[in-house]
Scaffold this motif. Structure first.
Motif, PDB file in Angstrom:
ATOM      1  N   GLY A  61       1.878 -12.766   3.253  1.00 60.95           N
ATOM      2  CA  GLY A  61       1.069 -13.742   3.965  1.00 60.95           C
ATOM      3  C   GLY A  61      -0.028 -13.032   4.734  1.00 60.95           C
ATOM      4  O   GLY A  61      -0.730 -12.179   4.200  1.00 60.95           O
ATOM      5  N   LYS A  62      -0.143 -13.306   6.017  1.00 58.05           N
ATOM      6  CA  LYS A  62      -1.203 -12.721   6.831  1.00 58.05           C
ATOM      7  C   LYS A  62      -0.773 -11.464   7.576  1.00 58.05           C
ATOM      8  O   LYS A  62      -1.611 -10.796   8.191  1.00 58.05           O
ATOM      9  CB  LYS A  62      -1.710 -13.748   7.857  1.00 58.05           C
ATOM     10  CG  LYS A  62      -2.426 -14.941   7.241  1.00 58.05           C
ATOM     11  CD  LYS A  62      -2.961 -15.852   8.338  1.00 58.05           C
ATOM     12  CE  LYS A  62      -3.767 -16.998   7.745  1.00 58.05           C
ATOM     13  NZ  LYS A  62      -4.343 -17.872   8.797  1.00 58.05           N
ATOM     14  N   ASN A  63       0.528 -11.155   7.545  1.00 54.44           N
ATOM     15  CA  ASN A  63       1.041 -10.133   8.447  1.00 54.44           C
ATOM     16  C   ASN A  63       1.628  -8.906   7.752  1.00 54.44           C
ATOM     17  O   ASN A  63       2.051  -8.968   6.597  1.00 54.44           O
ATOM     18  CB  ASN A  63       2.093 -10.751   9.365  1.00 54.44           C
ATOM     19  CG  ASN A  63       1.546 -11.878  10.209  1.00 54.44           C
ATOM     20  OD1 ASN A  63       1.661 -13.045   9.843  1.00 54.44           O
ATOM     21  ND2 ASN A  63       0.919 -11.534  11.316  1.00 54.44           N
ATOM     22  N   ILE A  64       1.668  -7.822   8.512  1.00 53.70           N
ATOM     23  CA  ILE A  64       2.357  -6.610   8.077  1.00 53.70           C
ATOM     24  C   ILE A  64       3.847  -6.834   8.294  1.00 53.70           C
ATOM     25  O   ILE A  64       4.282  -7.141   9.412  1.00 53.70           O
ATOM     26  CB  ILE A  64       1.879  -5.391   8.896  1.00 53.70           C
ATOM     27  CG1 ILE A  64       0.377  -5.158   8.686  1.00 53.70           C
ATOM     28  CG2 ILE A  64       2.669  -4.143   8.515  1.00 53.70           C
ATOM     29  CD1 ILE A  64      -0.216  -4.163   9.661  1.00 53.70           C
ATOM     30  N   THR A  65       4.629  -6.682   7.244  1.00 56.42           N
ATOM     31  CA  THR A  65       6.070  -6.949   7.371  1.00 56.42           C
ATOM     32  C   THR A  65       6.905  -5.677   7.418  1.00 56.42           C
ATOM     33  O   THR A  65       8.022  -5.691   7.935  1.00 56.42           O
ATOM     34  CB  THR A  65       6.565  -7.827   6.204  1.00 56.42           C
ATOM     35  OG1 THR A  65       6.208  -7.209   4.956  1.00 56.42           O
ATOM     36  CG2 THR A  65       5.946  -9.212   6.281  1.00 56.42           C
ATOM     37  N   SER A  66       6.358  -4.588   6.878  1.00 54.45           N
ATOM     38  CA  SER A  66       7.156  -3.357   6.852  1.00 54.45           C
ATOM     39  C   SER A  66       6.252  -2.135   6.764  1.00 54.45           C
ATOM     40  O   SER A  66       5.244  -2.152   6.055  1.00 54.45           O
ATOM     41  CB  SER A  66       8.113  -3.392   5.652  1.00 54.45           C
ATOM     42  OG  SER A  66       8.812  -2.173   5.545  1.00 54.45           O
ATOM     43  N   ILE A  67       6.622  -1.091   7.511  1.00 59.25           N
ATOM     44  CA  ILE A  67       5.963   0.206   7.426  1.00 59.25           C
ATOM     45  C   ILE A  67       7.066   1.243   7.307  1.00 59.25           C
ATOM     46  O   ILE A  67       7.967   1.308   8.147  1.00 59.25           O
ATOM     47  CB  ILE A  67       5.097   0.494   8.665  1.00 59.25           C
ATOM     48  CG1 ILE A  67       4.011  -0.580   8.828  1.00 59.25           C
ATOM     49  CG2 ILE A  67       4.459   1.885   8.570  1.00 59.25           C
ATOM     50  CD1 ILE A  67       3.225  -0.462  10.119  1.00 59.25           C
ATOM     51  N   SER A  68       7.022   2.063   6.249  1.00 62.73           N
ATOM     52  CA  SER A  68       8.129   2.996   6.022  1.00 62.73           C
ATOM     53  C   SER A  68       7.647   4.215   5.238  1.00 62.73           C
ATOM     54  O   SER A  68       6.701   4.133   4.450  1.00 62.73           O
ATOM     55  CB  SER A  68       9.243   2.291   5.237  1.00 62.73           C
ATOM     56  OG  SER A  68      10.263   3.196   4.888  1.00 62.73           O
TER      57      SER A  68
ATOM     58  N   ILE B  17       0.875  -1.177   0.000  1.00 66.76           N
ATOM     59  CA  ILE B  17       0.000   0.000   0.000  1.00 66.76           C
ATOM     60  C   ILE B  17       0.910   1.224   0.000  1.00 66.76           C
ATOM     61  O   ILE B  17       1.722   1.399   0.906  1.00 66.76           O
ATOM     62  CB  ILE B  17      -0.929   0.013   1.230  1.00 66.76           C
ATOM     63  CG1 ILE B  17      -1.689  -1.311   1.339  1.00 66.76           C
ATOM     64  CG2 ILE B  17      -1.894   1.193   1.160  1.00 66.76           C
ATOM     65  CD1 ILE B  17      -2.438  -1.491   2.642  1.00 66.76           C
ATOM     66  N   GLU B  18       0.767   2.067  -1.015  1.00 64.94           N
ATOM     67  CA  GLU B  18       1.683   3.198  -1.185  1.00 64.94           C
ATOM     68  C   GLU B  18       1.024   4.521  -0.805  1.00 64.94           C
ATOM     69  O   GLU B  18      -0.160   4.747  -1.069  1.00 64.94           O
ATOM     70  CB  GLU B  18       2.154   3.273  -2.641  1.00 64.94           C
ATOM     71  CG  GLU B  18       2.978   2.054  -3.066  1.00 64.94           C
ATOM     72  CD  GLU B  18       3.473   2.156  -4.498  1.00 64.94           C
ATOM     73  OE1 GLU B  18       4.486   1.510  -4.820  1.00 64.94           O
ATOM     74  OE2 GLU B  18       2.838   2.881  -5.306  1.00 64.94           O
ATOM     75  N   ASN B  19       1.826   5.385  -0.155  1.00 64.68           N
ATOM     76  CA  ASN B  19       1.444   6.784   0.115  1.00 64.68           C
ATOM     77  C   ASN B  19       0.134   6.928   0.892  1.00 64.68           C
ATOM     78  O   ASN B  19      -0.664   7.822   0.636  1.00 64.68           O
ATOM     79  CB  ASN B  19       1.339   7.571  -1.198  1.00 64.68           C
ATOM     80  CG  ASN B  19       2.662   7.622  -1.935  1.00 64.68           C
ATOM     81  OD1 ASN B  19       3.701   7.852  -1.328  1.00 64.68           O
ATOM     82  ND2 ASN B  19       2.623   7.397  -3.241  1.00 64.68           N
ATOM     83  N   ILE B  20      -0.071   6.052   1.855  1.00 64.99           N
ATOM     84  CA  ILE B  20      -1.304   6.069   2.649  1.00 64.99           C
ATOM     85  C   ILE B  20      -1.092   6.860   3.931  1.00 64.99           C
ATOM     86  O   ILE B  20       0.022   6.917   4.466  1.00 64.99           O
ATOM     87  CB  ILE B  20      -1.762   4.627   2.975  1.00 64.99           C
ATOM     88  CG1 ILE B  20      -3.197   4.596   3.484  1.00 64.99           C
ATOM     89  CG2 ILE B  20      -0.830   3.957   3.976  1.00 64.99           C
ATOM     90  CD1 ILE B  20      -4.219   4.535   2.414  1.00 64.99           C
ATOM     91  N   ASN B  21      -2.140   7.474   4.443  1.00 69.48           N
ATOM     92  CA  ASN B  21      -2.098   8.165   5.740  1.00 69.48           C
ATOM     93  C   ASN B  21      -2.533   7.193   6.830  1.00 69.48           C
ATOM     94  O   ASN B  21      -3.702   6.792   6.875  1.00 69.48           O
ATOM     95  CB  ASN B  21      -3.027   9.380   5.727  1.00 69.48           C
ATOM     96  CG  ASN B  21      -2.590  10.426   4.729  1.00 69.48           C
ATOM     97  OD1 ASN B  21      -1.433  10.834   4.715  1.00 69.48           O
ATOM     98  ND2 ASN B  21      -3.507  10.860   3.871  1.00 69.48           N
ATOM     99  N   ILE B  22      -1.598   6.797   7.688  1.00 69.09           N
ATOM    100  CA  ILE B  22      -1.886   5.832   8.756  1.00 69.09           C
ATOM    101  C   ILE B  22      -2.404   6.567   9.984  1.00 69.09           C
ATOM    102  O   ILE B  22      -1.749   7.490  10.493  1.00 69.09           O
ATOM    103  CB  ILE B  22      -0.641   5.029   9.135  1.00 69.09           C
ATOM    104  CG1 ILE B  22      -0.158   4.181   7.956  1.00 69.09           C
ATOM    105  CG2 ILE B  22      -0.933   4.132  10.336  1.00 69.09           C
ATOM    106  CD1 ILE B  22       1.140   3.432   8.240  1.00 69.09           C
TER     107      ILE B  22
END
Length: 576
Positions: A50-57, A27-32
């Protein structure tokens, strides 16, 4: 040899459709929206494997091959929401609690139980469509474990957490003769131990006590049993949820060992002792604000016709909430007659009760108590999934902030049930249960309706195609909107090129705009408008209804033949 192994794996996946190759999403350029800090992290990139979030940057993530890329520009993302109080053995219909209103002579309770089981997969889809990715069934029959361990595994579904029968000092007679009992009468520690040990092999996610207190069964009398159940629960590393709606009973529940109170205190305003008890014992408070009033509205045949119910409630369930209008005086139970005769008094008491609940919720929130959102969905008038926003709107009326409500609907609920290491916030390593919104819910909670996409366990569920209603459901949704006089909900069930005929081929309305004009005028002009379906036949994409329609003081009997294409009514032929 390697080629043969690959072929075998592919065949295994085809034969076992529940097993699928892990989907990779960026997911690109999203406001978290960080529900823990209350801040918005702008233009973030999220990688899911898979089922998990692997990276947030904040840095661009280079997608791997076969990655689904979602453009999140100018959109907002929140954790999947959690309904921390539901009951699958109840549908929300007028017939689902015969202990509250006995209409078994109209709808056999056995039929209602089977209907409740049948619509579970449908409820799953409705929860996901509204961004609710986890549900806690806080008490029901042993078939709850089948829903969690089998039904949810073989259908697209939210995360399902359950317990078995409620431990209670009181058992409604309506449940006593069932084979699979949702509420067990427990009057001794020995009985409590037997039920607990019977439930334990099913691996309940928590335990529930229905701590009912009356003049004949004061809370102090059953306190030792509640304390005993709490000890068994904690010994097995489980959380204890307790229904306790009186201040004295709620205090005793916390002293006995409750981890979660699943209802508001409704008999009086809370005091500092109660607040300190909750703080000291780290107790979660689920206010469950709308459920009680919904009983009364349904008994009076006056549901709110909230836009969420008209759009997303199971149409058959919602239809039942006005069924009291067609019940003859001879068939109406005495309690319902009394309610009708004392409607004003009931509404005044209900408003006073709301005031107490709102003030208690605001005070607890201001004092840092962990508050979680829960609807008690399944009870009469509180429909699965579609009631969630209504509960949030009620919480807003108490005066607490949008952020606190969003926390209650995500991270607070996860913390309360000991699941905050898996769900409830957007963090690396957690389940990728996410909701992408067009607009910011911190500015306006109604923006929770601006769902663009839902990701459940790393899979895009496709909200626009998630709920594919049958022709009968589409027609019933249309009838519900008609009876609600909601022109937008009514017209939403029709195609743009709708044509309405008088039998056999005399066209009376051609096109959606003309139809809107005609029916909008009727909704505004005609009093006591109500359509009752006397008989219905479904033939493929055609639904034939014999309708009994009230226009003010006049009545009309008509046959309506509906043709449905792509979940919209495309043609109607009337025989008068």
């Amino acid at each position: 040899m390697m080629k043969k192994i690959v072929i075998l794996i592919i065949l295994f996946i085809i034969i076992n459709p529940a097993i699928s190759i892990a989907q990779t999403i960026v997911i690109e350029n999203i406001n978290i929206i960080d529900v823990e800090t209350g801040k918005i992290k702008k233009q973030q990139n999220i990688a899911i494997e898979g089922k998990n979030i692997t990276s947030i940057s904040s840095k661009k993530i280079t997608p791997k091959e076969n990655t689904e890329v979602i453009n999140g520009a100018d959109k907002f993302i929140i954790p999947g929401m959690i309904d921390s109080h539901i009951h699958f053995f109840q549908t929300g219909s007028l017939y689902t609690r015969p202990d509250a209103i006995d209409l078994k002579h109209i709808m056999p309770y056995e039929d209602e139980i089977e209907f409740a089981k049948k619509i579970v997969p449908d409820n799953f889809k409705r929860y996901l469509r509204l961004g609710i990715t986890s549900v806690m069934d806080v008490g029901g029959p042993f078939s709850n474990f089948i829903i969690r361990d089998s039904v949810s595994q073989n259908n697209i579904s939210p995360n399902v957490y359950v317990t078995g029968p409620l431990f209670s000092p009181y058992q409604p007679k309506a449940f006593s003769e069932l084979e699979d009992i949702p509420i067990e009468k427990i009057t001794t520690k020995e009985q409590a131990t037997i039920l607990f040990n019977k439930m334990l092999p099913y691996k309940p996610d928590f335990i529930k006590i229905w701590y009912i207190a009356t003049k004949d069964i004061p809370a102090e009398k059953t306190y030792p049993i509640v304390e005993h159940i709490a000890q068994l629960t904690h010994k097995n590393n489980l959380k204890l949820t307790v229904h306790a709606t009186q201040l004295n009973t709620a205090k005793l529940a916390v002293k006995a060992g409750a981890d979660i109170l699943v209802h508001s205190v409704t008999d009086t305003l809370i005091d500092n002792e109660f607040i300190e008890l909750l703080k000291k014992n780290n107790v979660t408070y689920i206010p469950t604000l709308i459920v009680s009033k919904n009983y009364g509205k349904s008994f009076l045949g006056k549901p709110d016709n909230h836009y969420q119910d008209l759009a997303f409630a199971n149409p058959t369930v919602y239809r039942s909430l006005t069924d009291v209008k067609k019940i003859s005086d001879e068939d109406i139970p005495k309690g319902l007659k009394n309610l009708r005769n004392n409607e004003k008094t009931y509404l005044e008491r209900s408003a006073a009760k709301d005031k107490i609940m709102f003030q208690n919720l605001k005070k607890l929130s201001e004092n840092g108590i962990n508050v979680a959102t829960g609807t008690d969905a399944g009870n009469i008038g509180t429909i699965h999934a579609s009631s969630y926003i209504q509960e949030i709107e009620a919480m807003k009326k108490s005066g607490i902030s949008n952020l606190d409500i969003l926390r209650a609907s995500t991270i607070n609920a996860a913390k309360g049930f000991g699941l905050d290491n898996q769900i409830g916030s957007i963090s690396e390593g957690k389940l990728a249960d996410l909701v992408i919104l067009k607009n910011n819910p911190l500015e306006n909670l109604q923006n929770l309706n601006s769902i663009k996409e839902v990701i459940k366990g790393g899979k895009i569920v496709g909200v626009s195609d998630l709920i594919k209603e049958t022709p009968e459901q589409v027609v019933q949704r249309q009838v519900n909107a008609y009876n609600a006089r909601d022109i937008d909900a009514f017209m939403d069930t029709y195609s743009e090129d709708i044509k309405i005929y008088n039998f056999p081929e005399e066209i009376s309305i051609d096109g959606k705009e003309k139809m809107r004009e005609s029916f909008k005028a009727m909704f505004e002009r005609v009093p006591n408008l109500y359509c009752e379906i006397k008989n219905r036949i479904v033939l493929g994409n055609k639904v034939v209804d014999r309708e009994y329609v009230r226009f003010g003081e006049k009545y009309s009997s008509v046959i309506a033949i509906y043709e449905i294409i792509d979940c919209k009514i495309s043609k109607v032929t009337f025989l008068r």
